[in-house]
Write a protein that holds these residues in place. Structure first.
Motif, short mmCIF file in Angstrom:
data_model
loop_
_atom_site.label_atom_id
_atom_site.label_comp_id
_atom_site.label_asym_id
_atom_site.label_seq_id
_atom_site.Cartn_x
_atom_site.Cartn_y
_atom_site.Cartn_z
N GLY A 139 32.94 38.97 1.97
CA GLY A 139 34.07 38.48 1.97
C GLY A 139 35.08 39.24 2.61
O GLY A 139 36.24 39.30 3.42
N ALA A 140 35.21 40.67 1.95
CA ALA A 140 35.90 41.65 2.25
C ALA A 140 35.86 42.23 3.72
O ALA A 140 36.68 42.42 4.42
CB ALA A 140 35.86 42.87 1.39
N THR A 141 34.39 42.57 3.94
CA THR A 141 34.10 42.88 5.33
C THR A 141 34.56 41.89 6.34
O THR A 141 35.03 42.22 7.27
CB THR A 141 32.71 43.41 5.61
N GLY A 142 33.96 40.57 6.05
CA GLY A 142 34.60 39.77 7.01
C GLY A 142 36.20 39.60 7.07
O GLY A 142 36.41 39.15 8.33
N THR A 143 36.92 39.41 6.33
CA THR A 143 38.22 39.58 6.20
C THR A 143 38.88 40.52 7.42
O THR A 143 39.63 40.39 8.21
CB THR A 143 38.74 39.76 4.91
N ALA A 144 38.27 41.75 6.94
CA ALA A 144 38.51 43.15 7.79
C ALA A 144 38.18 42.74 9.28
O ALA A 144 39.01 43.11 10.25
CB ALA A 144 38.16 44.32 7.52
N ARG A 196 51.45 31.54 16.91
CA ARG A 196 51.53 30.95 15.43
C ARG A 196 50.88 32.01 14.62
O ARG A 196 50.36 32.94 14.83
CB ARG A 196 50.75 29.61 15.59
N HIS A 197 51.33 31.71 13.30
CA HIS A 197 50.81 32.75 12.13
C HIS A 197 49.44 32.22 11.86
O HIS A 197 49.40 31.11 11.37
CB HIS A 197 51.81 32.54 10.95
N ILE A 198 48.56 33.08 12.01
CA ILE A 198 47.28 32.81 11.38
C ILE A 198 46.88 33.68 10.06
O ILE A 198 47.36 34.85 10.03
CB ILE A 198 46.20 33.40 12.30
N VAL A 199 46.54 32.87 9.02
CA VAL A 199 46.39 33.64 7.82
C VAL A 199 44.76 33.50 7.37
O VAL A 199 44.29 32.47 7.40
CB VAL A 199 47.04 33.01 6.65
N VAL A 200 44.08 34.45 7.50
CA VAL A 200 42.65 34.77 6.90
C VAL A 200 42.59 34.67 5.40
O VAL A 200 43.31 35.56 4.84
CB VAL A 200 42.06 35.93 7.42
N VAL A 201 41.62 33.81 4.91
CA VAL A 201 41.58 33.63 3.47
C VAL A 201 39.96 34.00 3.38
O VAL A 201 39.16 33.36 3.66
CB VAL A 201 41.87 32.27 3.12
N GLY A 202 39.77 35.21 2.58
CA GLY A 202 38.53 35.67 2.44
C GLY A 202 37.97 35.49 1.05
O GLY A 202 38.31 34.46 0.42
N ASP A 203 37.10 36.26 0.79
CA ASP A 203 36.40 35.95 -0.68
C ASP A 203 36.32 37.43 -1.29
O ASP A 203 36.52 38.46 -0.61
CB ASP A 203 34.93 35.47 -0.41
N PHE A 204 36.03 37.12 -2.81
CA PHE A 204 36.13 38.78 -3.43
C PHE A 204 34.98 39.09 -3.40
O PHE A 204 34.62 39.91 -4.50
CB PHE A 204 36.92 38.28 -4.69
N ASP A 205 33.95 39.16 -2.74
CA ASP A 205 32.71 40.16 -2.73
C ASP A 205 32.73 40.87 -1.28
O ASP A 205 33.77 40.79 -0.44
CB ASP A 205 31.59 39.33 -2.70
N ALA A 206 31.75 41.72 -1.26
CA ALA A 206 31.74 42.66 -0.25
C ALA A 206 31.71 41.85 1.27
O ALA A 206 31.96 42.44 2.25
CB ALA A 206 30.50 43.58 -0.07
#
Length: 582
Positions: A82-87, A70-80
């Motif tokens: 959120g960015a590192t968590g998304t990565a 299935r297609h998983i889309v990660v929705v992060g946040d616009f701080d560091a």
């Protein structure tokens, strides 16, 4: 408003620890460490992921999504964070076998914070089967409802404090939910998603996903390769560095010092002119984190995330240089806004006096940038030593303001906003955050009403002694302790950070010489009464237009000047005042 004063922390005498410098023993004792094991930051001593509430259901959904492609889309946040968590989420899910993983991050100026309905609408072309939020979602009632209406399952991973009700997500992983038994409430958003990946790997292992000799055979990945990103996000988000977080940060720093950082972090270290071999937590917080944050404040956080996702060194370098340029622009803009805020404060004091000055301070300028107001609030909070909320136009034609606040120890900012909301329903729009930082929206037409309500809550909740600014130090050093080897030990002994502060000392010195560096910095030559050699010292931002006193009491860090590759002892002064009789 009272001037900053220096006070020494209370240390507790401890039996000698073999191999630990006496100064370090004193420092650890003053931070509540009684057992030598508490400074051994071994990954084996991490709190087990299974103790984090909601994690079993989240792992079940992710396991099904991976196995059924299935297609998983990660929705992060616009701080560091959120960015590192998304990565971390993207890299980790791919390591665990997810073939269809992508990400989206809200734009601060078009979507607002977190998973909202407009962001869900923009995800439609991606046709996600499962959304995983990182560092947001605990208050995303409308966004989760919009996703569920489209038939999209939602896993919320977050660390922010919940409101009275929770969104109807399919699973929610957050150590700060009421009743969650996870012992550490200080995990950053990146730490929460890293824990989810650890638990998911265990579940996949038990199911035979990594078993040899099967059609689905694959090597079990070492998720430790993500710890450099976890360390960066944890430090940059200013969460308390309790033991569990120190284990995560120290493990990430060890990877970086060993030359195993991902391409993006390696490039950020290079453009920030830091050394990977001696990198410490303060470098993550003051050099790397702001460069990632700048993308979300002024541009698009995708720049920061792409820097952390790429394995191409040349692309990472290009992105890191772009982030560094944006960060320089952010610094200039921040300085202008802080100057405006200080001018407003000075005018108020000149007209009304300090007795009339608010305890809870709310500031607004119609040309302030919404992406920088949190940094402005932080700077002015430090100077005023009282909670500050800075506001700027939302910029979306709604007539609303966006606001960001920073607090002082002992005043829970998010709870204070909750009290304002309860006492005056409808005054605040969306709000959320932590004890020390929070964000909100409100109608511009009701700014003065909000400022009065916030000040009233602050006056009720803040005892007078909390407004007394104190800089706590670890006392004085003996003459032989002004030593380069001790400075090296202190640099690497942490990791130091929020709620586990860097060692800070104080003593009296004669100023033998001084000069300015640039427009605002001080370079000094100091003489200590019992140290034979002169001591080199620097104070960034310490020049205010007049000469320092001939004798000063200074609070300082024992630091290292490694200019041109040669290490020299240097005192990094954080505060000074005229010495008694000086």
């Amino acid at each position: 408003m009272r001037p900053l004063r220096i006070a020494r922390r209370d240390g507790i005498a401890l039996p000698a620890w073999a191999g630990v410098h006496p100064v370090l023993q004193r420092i650890y004792a003053a931070r509540g460490i009684r057992d030598p094991d508490a400074i051994e930051h071994r990954l084996a001593r991490l709190i087990p992921p299974q103790s984090l509430g909601g994690i079993d259901r989240a792992c079940e959904l992710l396991q099904e999504a991976i196995k059924e492609n299935r297609h998983i889309v990660v929705v992060g946040d616009f701080d560091a964070d959120g960015a590192t968590g998304t990565a971390v989420a993207l890299r980790g899910l791919r390591l665990l076998g997810a073939a269809r993983v992508s990400y989206q991050v809200p734009n601060r100026f078009t979507h607002g914070y977190g998973l909202g309905p407009s962001l869900v609408d923009d995800l439609a072309p991606l046709a996600p089967d499962l959304i995983v939020t990182v560092d947001n979602g605990v208050a995303a009632h409308a966004g989760v409802a919009a996703a569920k209406a489209r038939g999209i399952a939602v896993i919320v991973t977050d660390h922010h404090l919940p409101g009275d009700t929770l969104p109807a997500a399919d699973a929610m992983v957050n150590p700060n939910l009421d009743g969650d038994a996870f012992p550490s409430k200080a995990l950053a958003g990146v730490g929460v998603v890293f824990y989810l990946l650890l638990a998911l790997r265990g579940r996949l292992r038990e199911s035979g996903w990594f078993a040899s000799g099967t059609s689905a055979a694959r090597a079990e990945p070492d998720l430790g390769c993500l710890l450099d990103l976890v360390a960066l996000g944890t430090v940059a988000d200013l969460v308390p560095l309790d033991y569990n977080n120190r284990v995560l940060v120290e493990a990430g720093l060890r990877r970086i010092r060993a030359g195993k950082a991902c391409a993006g972090i390696a490039a950020l270290i290079d453009v920030a002119k830091r050394s990977a071999a001696t990198l410490c937590a303060s470098d993550l917080g003051y050099a790397l984190g702001p460069r990632i944050n700048a993308a979300g404040r002024l541009e698009d956080m995708r720049l920061g995330i792409e820097c952390l996702l790429t394995d191409d060194a040349s692309r990472a370098r290009h992105l890191a240089e772009t982030l560094s340029s944006i960060n320089a622009e952010r610094r200039d803009l921040q300085a202008q806004m802080v100057e405006q805020g200080e001018a407003t404060i000075a005018r108020f004091l000149a007209r009304h006096g300090s007795d009339a000055f608010p305890v809870g301070v709310v500031l607004f300028e119609d040309d302030w940038h919404a992406g920088v107001i949190g940094l402005v609030a932080s700077k002015l909070k430090e100077r005023l030593h009282r909670p500050v909320i800075a506001c700027a136009p939302a910029g979306d034609g709604s007539g609303d303001l966006k606001a960001s606040g920073r607090s002082i120890a002992g005043f829970h900012l998010r709870d204070a906003l909750a009290e304002v909301d309860a006492r005056t329903p409808g005054l605040i729009g969306r709000y959320g955050g932590h004890a020390m930082a929070a964000g909100l929206s409100l109608p511009a037409a009701r700014l003065h009403e909000f400022a009065a309500a916030f000040d009233a809550v602050a006056r009720r909740r803040i005892d007078a002694e909390l407004l007394d600014p104190v800089l706590h130090t670890d006392g004085e050093l003996l003459p032989h302790e002004y030593d380069l080897d001790l400075a090296r030990q202190l640099r690497l002994a942490g990791p130091w950070g929020q709620a586990f502060p860097e060692p800070l000392f104080d003593d009296e010195f004669a100023v033998a010489d001084w000069r300015t560096m640039g427009a605002t910095h001080l370079r000094l030559t100091l003489k200590h009464r019992a140290v034979a050699a002169s001591l080199d010292a620097v104070m960034f931002g310490g020049y205010t237009g007049s000469a320092p006193p001939a004798r000063m009491r200074a609070a300082f860090q024992l630091a290292i000047d490694d200019w041109n590759g040669r290490e020299r002892l240097r005192l990094l002064i954080r505060h000074y005042e005229a010495a008694q009789g000086g």
